[in-house]
Design a protein around this motif. Structure first.
Motif, PDB file in Angstrom:
ATOM      1  N   UNK B 292      71.038  58.894  12.776  1.00 55.64           N
ATOM      2  CA  UNK B 292      70.678  57.572  13.304  1.00 55.64           C
ATOM      3  C   UNK B 292      69.165  57.377  13.236  1.00 55.64           C
ATOM      4  N   UNK B 293      68.750  56.195  12.771  1.00 54.01           N
ATOM      5  CA  UNK B 293      67.322  55.857  12.734  1.00 54.01           C
ATOM      6  C   UNK B 293      67.015  54.732  13.716  1.00 54.01           C
ATOM      7  N   UNK B 294      65.926  54.899  14.460  1.00 50.75           N
ATOM      8  CA  UNK B 294      65.418  53.831  15.327  1.00 50.75           C
ATOM      9  C   UNK B 294      63.996  53.547  14.850  1.00 50.75           C
ATOM     10  N   UNK B 295      63.787  52.364  14.279  1.00 50.73           N
ATOM     11  CA  UNK B 295      62.512  52.079  13.614  1.00 50.73           C
ATOM     12  C   UNK B 295      62.009  50.708  14.013  1.00 50.73           C
ATOM     13  N   UNK B 296      60.803  50.388  13.522  1.00 46.94           N
ATOM     14  CA  UNK B 296      60.310  49.032  13.665  1.00 46.94           C
ATOM     15  C   UNK B 296      61.200  48.094  12.863  1.00 46.94           C
ATOM     16  N   UNK B 297      61.188  46.815  13.277  1.00 49.26           N
ATOM     17  CA  UNK B 297      61.955  45.834  12.517  1.00 49.26           C
ATOM     18  C   UNK B 297      61.274  45.597  11.175  1.00 49.26           C
ATOM     19  N   UNK B 298      62.049  45.132  10.207  1.00 47.41           N
ATOM     20  CA  UNK B 298      61.501  44.895   8.870  1.00 47.41           C
ATOM     21  C   UNK B 298      60.806  43.532   8.810  1.00 47.41           C
ATOM     22  N   UNK B 299      59.792  43.400   9.649  1.00 54.43           N
ATOM     23  CA  UNK B 299      59.015  42.152   9.694  1.00 54.43           C
ATOM     24  C   UNK B 299      57.546  42.507   9.948  1.00 54.43           C
ATOM     25  N   UNK B 300      56.612  41.587   9.652  1.00 54.09           N
ATOM     26  CA  UNK B 300      55.208  41.835  10.020  1.00 54.09           C
ATOM     27  C   UNK B 300      55.068  41.870  11.535  1.00 54.09           C
ATOM     28  N   UNK B 301      54.053  42.572  12.031  1.00 53.13           N
ATOM     29  CA  UNK B 301      53.829  42.668  13.477  1.00 53.13           C
ATOM     30  C   UNK B 301      53.313  41.310  13.991  1.00 53.13           C
ATOM     31  N   UNK B 302      54.007  40.719  14.969  1.00 51.77           N
ATOM     32  CA  UNK B 302      53.550  39.428  15.503  1.00 51.77           C
ATOM     33  C   UNK B 302      52.510  39.593  16.615  1.00 51.77           C
ATOM     34  N   UNK B 303      51.894  38.470  16.989  1.00 49.53           N
ATOM     35  CA  UNK B 303      50.782  38.494  17.948  1.00 49.53           C
ATOM     36  C   UNK B 303      51.223  38.549  19.418  1.00 49.53           C
ATOM     37  N   UNK B 304      52.100  37.621  19.831  1.00 48.14           N
ATOM     38  CA  UNK B 304      52.441  37.480  21.260  1.00 48.14           C
ATOM     39  C   UNK B 304      52.947  38.808  21.822  1.00 48.14           C
ATOM     40  N   UNK B 305      52.465  39.180  23.037  1.00 49.29           N
ATOM     41  CA  UNK B 305      52.815  40.514  23.559  1.00 49.29           C
ATOM     42  C   UNK B 305      54.319  40.767  23.644  1.00 49.29           C
ATOM     43  N   UNK B 306      55.075  39.752  24.066  1.00 48.33           N
ATOM     44  CA  UNK B 306      56.517  39.973  24.182  1.00 48.33           C
ATOM     45  C   UNK B 306      57.161  40.129  22.798  1.00 48.33           C
TER      46      UNK B 306
END
Lengths: 340, 329
Positions: B292-306
């Protein structure tokens, strides 16, 4: 035994054509480049050499005239069209030929080929397959000299096309702000592959770009070995004295195509013929004969001697063992002394 | 020599200072590392200790800086380049990938590039997509580079000292959320070996493999899980290239379940390589549940903290992933 020409090191600044010794060395150097490249062109045409290569036939005065301004302990960085620079700094012709023939005894043990010849023993930090890739490296090698307090300089060769790369801008600026002992030698052969300098830049001379960095720039008749030497010698003296870099632009021309796939669609036969009449070797020979420094017979004897060296490089390299795939995996990283 | 509690930043600075005292060929170059003290304050007072020559401020010229380091390294210097944000290595890629990584092999083995490139990676600072990436897989994919990701203050010092010793180009990727974290660090110049994965915690129920900031998150998750009766082994990969699979395979054989945690996007990420190596090896037969892999989503890192928190694994996500994995099949 090493199969090299003997480059001029530590010459006193007088024109290369003025004395028999310097005339001999200069002619030998240019002929070695010419004949080495004619030989590899022929080996390639006959299917005896693979891959690709970039020939500098027609540009020999630039490499040999520039290297004549160096000391043996100085460094160079070279380009994809770099056979002349390697030879000018004293590379072994047999090890060069062996590399192009994919042999274990080649400079890169068959891993680099024509575009990647380096020779630590002669201060050659490497030809480079990336346009402008060697320019920041030259600045760094020069930074090291300055930090260590040596009086060694770095001569950085590149073509006209490289001056449109960001690497040129960043590295020349670094060298300028830090007054680094580096000589930027641009071999302007009018074409970056097929794109002419008339189309690729708005300034008339590449040397004009030096003004943007606050360093001297000079445009030189690059097919005149004496002129190239004079300009480079000034630049070397300036660098060695701690006054920083110079941009030397040698106007020259490659007779052959960019590489083996070139059909010369972007230039005329007349243009190529016109430049063949400005052959740097013929020009230099005529001058030294006219000055009475060498005779025609002496010039012919030098050419015959070089032919022998090139022939020896081919026969010795041909019989060398092929490069060995068994060592490849262990060659990616330098081993840590004493293990890790 | 004793251990003190110092920050990850201080540990890096201590390593650089000790290396520079020991070897006059070691020097540092980068943007705003001098009197400014570095964008993240890592170089700090080194400028005052060693001077402008060896703590060398540069113009904003990442390609030029890395190229200059390559050239200096070729002729016997030991440069430490600081790239202000790892995202900016994209500006220097030719010198990293085509030059530094290739020179030793391509030029026949005589020359080598003993260069260290340090760069902050990762999200969590509200700096958005061009200042928050985790690009370690780019570099781990290039033969000729070594890639390390220190997860603790001790390793920030030890891996950097080992990188400076190494005759090859080494990228030291430092997570920017770790800079202000503290831990015990040996005062002596102790090296953390490059090329060894580290077992940070031992447990019988499963193994969590993590890199960078995900190591401390995994350890915290493991502590919380322990209270629920689930005991996790946590392995800190530390060196991504060359990769040491041995402790990972051993832990798989012992536990039968594995969770791979990284901050970087999942697609073609570093943990895909760990997963593939497990799938190719004999330890696969010990698995009681799929990898099982738990990774970042395949999207650019967004700005808003949430939004930023939502796109990379947090401690509750790790706990949840472990609980799911334990319930399988």
């Amino acid at each position: 035994m090493a199969n090299t020409i003997s480059p001029l090191f530590g010459h006193n600044g007088a024109p290369l054509s003025e004395s028999a010794d310097t005339a001999r060395a200069t002619l030998a150097g240019m002929l070695a480049v010419r004949q080495f490249e004619e030989a590899v062109d022929s080996l390639f045409a006959r299917g005896l050499m693979h891959g690709t290569m970039h020939l500098s036939i027609g540009q020999e005065a630039s490499a040999i005239g520039a290297c004549a301004a160096l000391e043996q302990t100085d460094f160079i960085t070279s380009t994809h069209r770099g056979h002349g620079h390697c030879i000018g700094k004293g590379a072994d012709l047999t090890r060069m030929m062996a590399e192009l023939l994919a042999k274990q005894t080649g400079y890169c043990r068959g891993r680099g080929g024509s575009m990647h010849i380096a020779d630590a023993s002669t201060g050659n930090l490497g030809a480079n397959g990336i346009v402008a890739g060697g320019i920041p490296i030259a600045a760094g090698a020069a930074l090291a000299q300055k930090m260590k307090g040596t009086d060694r300089v770095v001569m950085c060769f590149f073509g006209d096309g490289a001056t449109n790369e960001g690497a040129f801008h960043e590295a020349v600026n670094l060298a300028a702000i830090w007054d680094l002992p580096v000589i930027f030698v641009c071999e302007n052969n009018k074409y970056g592959m097929s794109f002419s300098t008339e189309k690729s830049m708005k300034v008339e001379h590449i040397a004009d770009r030096a003004a943007a960095y606050g360093i001297p720039g000079i445009t030189v008749e690059g097919n005149d070995a004496d002129a190239v030497y004079a300009a480079c010698n000034d630049a070397v003296l300036r660098a060695r004295a701690g006054h920083g870099p110079t941009l030397v632009e040698n106007i020259t021309y490659r007779w052959k195509g960019h590489s083996k796939s070139d059909k010369n669609l972007y230039r005329t036969k007349e243009e190529i013929e016109d430049w063949k009449h400005k052959d740097p070797i013929v020009k230099f020979e005529n001058r030294v004969i006219e000055l009475g420094v060498l005779t025609r017979e002496e010039c012919d004897a030098i050419a015959a001697d070089i032919r022998e060296k090139i022939r020896a490089s081919i026969s010795e390299a041909t019989t060398a063992p092929d490069s060995d795939p068994a060592e490849l995996l262990a060659s990616v990283y330098r081993a840590i002394e004493g293990g890790n | 020599m004793t251990d003190r509690i110092i920050t990850y930043s201080e540990a890096i600075r201590e390593a650089i200072g000790q290396a520079m005292e020991a070897d006059p060929n070691v020097f540092m170059l980068g943007e705003d590392i001098g009197i400014y003290g570095g964008a993240f304050g890592v170089s700090g007072d080194l400028y005052h200790r060693f001077g402008a020559d060896r703590i060398r401020d540069t113009p904003i010229s990442e390609l030029g800086i890395v190229g200059a380091a390559v050239g200096a390294a070729l002729v016997g210097m030991k440069p430490i380049v600081e790239i202000q944000f790892s995202d900016f290595t994209a500006q220097a890629m030719d010198q990293i990938v085509n030059q530094a990584a290739k020179i030793h092999f391509m030029l026949g083995g005589e020359l080598s590039v003993p260069m260290v490139l340090r760069a902050p990676i990762g999200s969590g600072t509200g700096a958005a997509a061009q200042h928050s990436q985790s690009l370690e897989a780019w570099f781990a994919h290039v033969p000729g580079l070594k890639v390390v990701m220190p997860a603790t203050a001790q390793d920030a010092k030890g891996l950097l000292l080992a990188a400076i010793d190494d005759p090859n180009p080494v990228l030291v990727l430092e997570h920017k959320l770790l800079y202000k974290t503290s831990g015990p660090v040996t005062e002596a110049a102790v090296r953390t070996p490059i090329g060894k994965s580290h077992v940070a915690r031992t447990g019988k129920d499963l193994v969590i493999v993590a890199t960078g900031v995900m190591v401390s998150r995994s350890l915290e998750a493991a502590a919380a899980l322990s209270e629920k009766g689930i005991e996790a082994t946590v392995i800190d990969v530390r060196t991504l290239s060359p990769l040491d699979m041995e402790p990972i395979e051993e832990a798989v054989r012992a536990t039968g379940r594995i969770l791979l945690v990284q901050e970087a996007p999942k697609h073609v990420g570093f943990m895909a390589e760990v997963s593939a190596r497990l799938a190719e090896g004999k330890s696969l037969y010990s698995l009681e549940a799929p990898i099982k892999r738990l990774c970042g989503m395949d999207i650019p890192i967004p700005y808003a903290p949430q939004l930023e928190k939502a796109v990379v694994p947090q401690i509750p996500n790790i706990i949840q992933a472990v609980e799911d994995l334990i319930r399988e099949p």
